[in-house]
Design a protein around this motif. Structure first.
Motif, PDB file in Angstrom:
ATOM      1  N   SER A  86       0.858  -1.182   0.000  1.00 22.27           N
ATOM      2  CA  SER A  86       0.000   0.000   0.000  1.00 22.27           C
ATOM      3  C   SER A  86       0.892   1.229   0.000  1.00 22.27           C
ATOM      4  CB  SER A  86      -0.900   0.022   1.235  1.00 22.27           C
ATOM      5  OG  SER A  86      -1.550   1.273   1.366  1.00 22.27           O
ATOM      6  N   GLY A  87       0.467   2.226  -0.763  1.00 23.59           N
ATOM      7  CA  GLY A  87       1.229   3.468  -0.820  1.00 23.59           C
ATOM      8  C   GLY A  87       1.280   4.224   0.493  1.00 23.59           C
ATOM      9  N   LYS A  88       0.501   3.829   1.479  1.00 22.18           N
ATOM     10  CA  LYS A  88       0.521   4.544   2.758  1.00 22.18           C
ATOM     11  C   LYS A  88       1.548   3.972   3.736  1.00 22.18           C
ATOM     12  CE  LYS A  88      -3.279   1.965   4.969  1.00 22.18           C
ATOM     13  NZ  LYS A  88      -4.638   2.074   5.527  1.00 22.18           N
ATOM     14  N   TYR A  89       2.187   2.849   3.342  1.00 23.53           N
ATOM     15  CA  TYR A  89       3.172   2.224   4.222  1.00 23.53           C
ATOM     16  C   TYR A  89       4.587   2.337   3.647  1.00 23.53           C
ATOM     17  CZ  TYR A  89      -0.824  -0.064   6.508  1.00 23.53           C
ATOM     18  OH  TYR A  89      -2.000  -0.321   7.168  1.00 23.53           O
ATOM     19  N   ARG A  90       5.562   2.074   4.528  1.00 26.46           N
ATOM     20  CA  ARG A  90       6.963   1.973   4.128  1.00 26.46           C
ATOM     21  C   ARG A  90       7.379   0.500   4.192  1.00 26.46           C
ATOM     22  NH1 ARG A  90       9.888   4.678   8.537  1.00 26.46           N
ATOM     23  NH2 ARG A  90       8.150   3.748   9.700  1.00 26.46           N
ATOM     24  N   TYR A  91       8.230   0.102   3.233  1.00 30.73           N
ATOM     25  CA  TYR A  91       8.651  -1.292   3.148  1.00 30.73           C
ATOM     26  C   TYR A  91      10.168  -1.377   3.009  1.00 30.73           C
ATOM     27  CZ  TYR A  91       3.710  -2.046   2.208  1.00 30.73           C
ATOM     28  OH  TYR A  91       2.346  -2.051   2.288  1.00 30.73           O
ATOM     29  N   ARG A  92      10.714  -2.466   3.550  1.00 35.44           N
ATOM     30  CA  ARG A  92      12.131  -2.756   3.338  1.00 35.44           C
ATOM     31  C   ARG A  92      12.238  -4.082   2.594  1.00 35.44           C
ATOM     32  NH1 ARG A  92      15.234  -1.896   8.260  1.00 35.44           N
ATOM     33  NH2 ARG A  92      14.052  -3.660   9.111  1.00 35.44           N
ATOM     34  N   VAL A  93      12.930  -4.051   1.447  1.00 30.86           N
ATOM     35  CA  VAL A  93      13.287  -5.263   0.722  1.00 30.86           C
ATOM     36  C   VAL A  93      14.777  -5.470   0.930  1.00 30.86           C
ATOM     37  CG1 VAL A  93      13.506  -6.332  -1.547  1.00 30.86           C
ATOM     38  CG2 VAL A  93      11.449  -5.028  -0.986  1.00 30.86           C
ATOM     39  N   SER A  94      15.161  -6.647   1.377  1.00 32.45           N
ATOM     40  CA  SER A  94      16.569  -6.908   1.645  1.00 32.45           C
ATOM     41  C   SER A  94      16.911  -8.333   1.272  1.00 32.45           C
ATOM     42  CB  SER A  94      16.898  -6.654   3.119  1.00 32.45           C
ATOM     43  OG  SER A  94      16.096  -7.464   3.962  1.00 32.45           O
ATOM     44  N   GLY A  95      18.204  -8.570   1.123  1.00 29.13           N
ATOM     45  CA  GLY A  95      18.661  -9.912   0.765  1.00 29.13           C
ATOM     46  C   GLY A  95      19.919  -9.842  -0.061  1.00 29.13           C
ATOM     47  N   ASN A  96      20.026 -10.766  -1.020  1.00 29.56           N
ATOM     48  CA  ASN A  96      21.195 -10.849  -1.897  1.00 29.56           C
ATOM     49  C   ASN A  96      20.722 -10.972  -3.325  1.00 29.56           C
ATOM     50  OD1 ASN A  96      23.432 -12.513  -3.410  1.00 29.56           O
ATOM     51  ND2 ASN A  96      24.435 -11.655  -1.596  1.00 29.56           N
ATOM     52  N   ARG A  97      21.327 -10.210  -4.238  1.00 31.79           N
ATOM     53  CA  ARG A  97      20.834 -10.177  -5.623  1.00 31.79           C
ATOM     54  C   ARG A  97      21.201 -11.402  -6.436  1.00 31.79           C
ATOM     55  NH1 ARG A  97      23.030  -9.700 -10.119  1.00 31.79           N
ATOM     56  NH2 ARG A  97      21.433  -8.407 -11.104  1.00 31.79           N
ATOM     57  N   GLY A  98      22.081 -12.287  -5.885  1.00 25.70           N
ATOM     58  CA  GLY A  98      22.522 -13.410  -6.692  1.00 25.70           C
ATOM     59  C   GLY A  98      23.367 -12.932  -7.865  1.00 25.70           C
ATOM     60  N   THR A  99      23.361 -13.699  -8.946  1.00 24.96           N
ATOM     61  CA  THR A  99      24.182 -13.335 -10.108  1.00 24.96           C
ATOM     62  C   THR A  99      23.365 -13.262 -11.391  1.00 24.96           C
ATOM     63  OG1 THR A  99      24.782 -15.653 -10.551  1.00 24.96           O
ATOM     64  CG2 THR A  99      26.214 -14.406  -9.060  1.00 24.96           C
ATOM     65  N   VAL A 100      22.056 -13.042 -11.261  1.00 26.63           N
ATOM     66  CA  VAL A 100      21.210 -12.957 -12.455  1.00 26.63           C
ATOM     67  C   VAL A 100      21.619 -11.757 -13.313  1.00 26.63           C
ATOM     68  CG1 VAL A 100      19.234 -14.139 -11.457  1.00 26.63           C
ATOM     69  CG2 VAL A 100      19.457 -11.669 -11.145  1.00 26.63           C
ATOM     70  N   LYS A 101      21.237 -11.795 -14.564  1.00 30.31           N
ATOM     71  CA  LYS A 101      21.593 -10.731 -15.501  1.00 30.31           C
ATOM     72  C   LYS A 101      21.026  -9.389 -15.061  1.00 30.31           C
ATOM     73  CE  LYS A 101      23.117  -9.149 -19.530  1.00 30.31           C
ATOM     74  NZ  LYS A 101      24.557  -9.021 -19.811  1.00 30.31           N
ATOM     75  N   ILE A 102      19.755  -9.364 -14.684  1.00 35.48           N
ATOM     76  CA  ILE A 102      19.093  -8.125 -14.280  1.00 35.48           C
ATOM     77  C   ILE A 102      18.147  -8.439 -13.126  1.00 35.48           C
ATOM     78  CG2 ILE A 102      17.539  -6.246 -14.984  1.00 35.48           C
ATOM     79  CD1 ILE A 102      18.428  -6.806 -17.898  1.00 35.48           C
ATOM     80  N   LEU A 103      18.156  -7.603 -12.121  1.00 34.35           N
ATOM     81  CA  LEU A 103      17.159  -7.639 -11.050  1.00 34.35           C
ATOM     82  C   LEU A 103      16.377  -6.336 -11.112  1.00 34.35           C
ATOM     83  CD1 LEU A 103      15.839  -8.761  -8.463  1.00 34.35           C
ATOM     84  CD2 LEU A 103      17.701  -7.664  -7.173  1.00 34.35           C
ATOM     85  N   VAL A 133      22.578   0.274  -5.161  1.00 32.16           N
ATOM     86  CA  VAL A 133      23.964   0.093  -4.712  1.00 32.16           C
ATOM     87  C   VAL A 133      24.022  -1.197  -3.899  1.00 32.16           C
ATOM     88  CG1 VAL A 133      25.849   1.027  -3.329  1.00 32.16           C
ATOM     89  CG2 VAL A 133      24.407   2.573  -4.679  1.00 32.16           C
ATOM     90  N   TYR A 134      24.933  -2.096  -4.285  1.00 32.93           N
ATOM     91  CA  TYR A 134      25.074  -3.383  -3.624  1.00 32.93           C
ATOM     92  C   TYR A 134      26.368  -3.438  -2.815  1.00 32.93           C
ATOM     93  CZ  TYR A 134      21.540  -4.880  -7.039  1.00 32.93           C
ATOM     94  OH  TYR A 134      20.402  -4.997  -7.784  1.00 32.93           O
ATOM     95  N   GLU A 135      26.363  -4.274  -1.787  1.00 34.68           N
ATOM     96  CA  GLU A 135      27.600  -4.615  -1.100  1.00 34.68           C
ATOM     97  C   GLU A 135      28.438  -5.494  -2.019  1.00 34.68           C
ATOM     98  OE1 GLU A 135      28.506  -3.408   1.773  1.00 34.68           O
ATOM     99  OE2 GLU A 135      26.606  -2.360   2.121  1.00 34.68           O
ATOM    100  N   PRO A 136      29.739  -5.581  -1.782  1.00 36.39           N
ATOM    101  CA  PRO A 136      30.593  -6.414  -2.662  1.00 36.39           C
ATOM    102  C   PRO A 136      30.108  -7.854  -2.802  1.00 36.39           C
ATOM    103  CG  PRO A 136      31.953  -5.032  -1.264  1.00 36.39           C
ATOM    104  CD  PRO A 136      30.546  -4.843  -0.784  1.00 36.39           C
ATOM    105  N   ASN A 137      29.469  -8.392  -1.784  1.00 39.16           N
ATOM    106  CA  ASN A 137      28.985  -9.778  -1.862  1.00 39.16           C
ATOM    107  C   ASN A 137      27.573  -9.886  -2.432  1.00 39.16           C
ATOM    108  OD1 ASN A 137      27.449  -8.760   0.216  1.00 39.16           O
ATOM    109  ND2 ASN A 137      27.854 -10.454   1.641  1.00 39.16           N
ATOM    110  N   GLY A 138      26.990  -8.760  -2.862  1.00 41.91           N
ATOM    111  CA  GLY A 138      25.653  -8.761  -3.442  1.00 41.91           C
ATOM    112  C   GLY A 138      24.531  -8.471  -2.471  1.00 41.91           C
ATOM    113  N   ASP A 139      24.834  -8.314  -1.183  1.00 39.07           N
ATOM    114  CA  ASP A 139      23.791  -7.962  -0.218  1.00 39.07           C
ATOM    115  C   ASP A 139      23.291  -6.534  -0.469  1.00 39.07           C
ATOM    116  OD1 ASP A 139      24.074 -10.412   0.976  1.00 39.07           O
ATOM    117  OD2 ASP A 139      25.155  -9.674   2.738  1.00 39.07           O
ATOM    118  N   PHE A 140      22.043  -6.283  -0.116  1.00 36.37           N
ATOM    119  CA  PHE A 140      21.490  -4.938  -0.295  1.00 36.37           C
ATOM    120  C   PHE A 140      20.203  -4.813   0.492  1.00 36.37           C
ATOM    121  CE2 PHE A 140      19.001  -7.412  -3.162  1.00 36.37           C
ATOM    122  CZ  PHE A 140      17.797  -6.752  -3.326  1.00 36.37           C
ATOM    123  N   GLU A 141      19.746  -3.569   0.644  1.00 35.10           N
ATOM    124  CA  GLU A 141      18.399  -3.301   1.118  1.00 35.10           C
ATOM    125  C   GLU A 141      17.892  -2.054   0.423  1.00 35.10           C
ATOM    126  OE1 GLU A 141      17.941  -2.512   5.253  1.00 35.10           O
ATOM    127  OE2 GLU A 141      19.415  -0.902   5.308  1.00 35.10           O
TER     128      GLU A 141
END
Length: 391
Positions: A86-103, A133-141
């Motif tokens: 919902s546009g009225k809330y804030r969300y955090r997406v976090s994890g690791n992007r892996g090595t796919v071509k595009i996320l 912007v990703y961490e060197p190991n692919g982690d991000f939020e």
């Protein structure tokens, strides 16, 4: 207070609306078409449980979206997941992007099948690797919200105030070696515990589920029919979708051939081409079987001709050349190609020829693909695809 009915079927009557869309198919009186539409209806219904029961904007969670089970034209290179927001809330997406071509992430108001038509979908916002912007190991939020939180300097994705959903594309080029992302999504605002659904809420959601297949077929049949009505068969009509994925240009066509014929797709490749692909669909806008059939290819899999052009051959039997696109027994259907973030947008051509004369229309140095080589190509594809997350 609602009195629940004695049978669930009374809440599923809108399923017939999907079957009623047979009138908008290319051969509405063909029993095989009717059977295919029944199958498609069940596929859409099976997805609709995720759409209505799995998660909520207050309690988001990634669920499967378009794939070989929940059909209607997924890109075979993409793994799609979806969560309500919902546009009225804030969300955090976090994890690791892996090595796919595009996320990439797309947020919007309304999802196909959950609204009456494409006109009800809007409020699109896209971000992809160029914005993250990703961490060197692919982690991000990433924080997703209608407004950037005060003091937040990290990755941020804007969502429209009217947004109702967000979905991902894990776009893989090399199915054999790339690794899927691992992601979570959480609402950052204080919300109540996830409650038990009431009788009224359950019945409402079941009724919405029964409407879902008709809404999907109605929208996508018209999308595919518009190509055929405008340019006929075996002609591409490039288009850019309004709103979502603005970096991507599609080149759809409707194909038609006989058992003793072949269709040659030919195109230049942009000089700068981060991603491109082509796939075959059935006449109802479903991706054709792509695990056990060679019904798609992309810039990593495809073999270019010696002149640098891409040539693919659609034929009902193996033509013994590179880039066979197998229509899985269909003599007619759809083609969808994509140029993503390319520096040019060539329009491919289709040439209809007799299968027996195919090599007369290809470069003289086109290699021969033996049955043994084709068998190994398909086996590699099956192994690679099964190791990806699809549902």
């Amino acid at each position: 207070m609602t009195t629940i009915g004695p049978t669930i079927l009374e809440y599923l009557t809108d399923l017939e609306g999907a079957v009623g869309e047979l009138k908008n198919t290319w051969q509405p009186d063909d029993p095989a078409y009717r059977a295919d539409v029944y199958r498609q209806t069940m596929a859409s219904l099976s997805y609709s449980y995720f759409a209505y029961f799995h998660a909520t904007p207050e309690h988001p969670d990634w669920a499967p979206l378009w794939n070989p089970v929940y059909t209607l034209q997924p890109n075979p290179d993409d793994i799609y997941t979806y969560s309500p927001i919902s546009g009225k809330y804030r969300y955090r997406v976090s994890g690791n992007r892996g090595t796919v071509k595009i996320l990439s992430f797309t947020s919007q108001r309304g999802m196909s099948g959950m609204v009456d038509g494409f006109a009800d979908i809007g409020g699109h916002n896209d971000i992809d690797d160029a914005d993250i912007v990703y961490e060197p190991n692919g982690d991000f939020e990433i924080i997703f919200s209608a407004e950037r939180p005060d003091g937040w300097t990290g990755n941020w994705g804007r969502i429209d105030p009217t947004a109702t959903g967000i979905f991902t594309r894990y776009r893989m080029y090399d199915w054999h070696r790339e690794v899927d992302p691992v992601l979570s999504i959480e609402c950052l605002d204080k919300v109540p515990f996830k409650a038990r659904l009431t009788e009224e809420e359950i019945l409402h959601k079941i009724k919405e589920m029964s409407k879902f297949p008709a809404r999907k077929t109605r929208s996508y049949y018209r999308l595919q029919n518009a190509v055929k009505e405008t340019v006929g068969f075996n002609v591409f009509q490039p288009t850019r979708m309004k709103g979502a994925l603005t970096k991507q240009v599609y080149w759809p066509a409707c194909f038609q051939l006989e058992e003793d014929e072949a269709l040659i797709i030919e195109t230049d490749i942009p000089e700068h081409a981060p991603y491109w692909n082509v796939q075959l669909n059935d006449p109802y806008f479903n991706a054709l079987e792509y695990v056990y059939r060679l019904s798609s290819t992309n810039g990593a899999m495809a073999k270019l001709s010696s002149d640098g052009k891409f040539r693919a051959v659609i034929a009902l039997t193996d033509p013994g050349v590179p880039n066979w696109l197998d229509p899985a027994g269909y003599k007619e259907g759809g083609i969808y190609g994509r140029w993503y973030d390319c520096d040019s947008e060539p329009v491919p051509t289709i040439t209809r020829v007799k299968l027996s004369a195919l090599r007369d229309h290809l470069p003289a140095d086109t290699p021969v693909v033996t049955p043994e080589e084709r068998d190994e190509e398909l086996r590699r594809r099956v192994r690679a695809c099964q190791r990806r997350r699809r549902w």
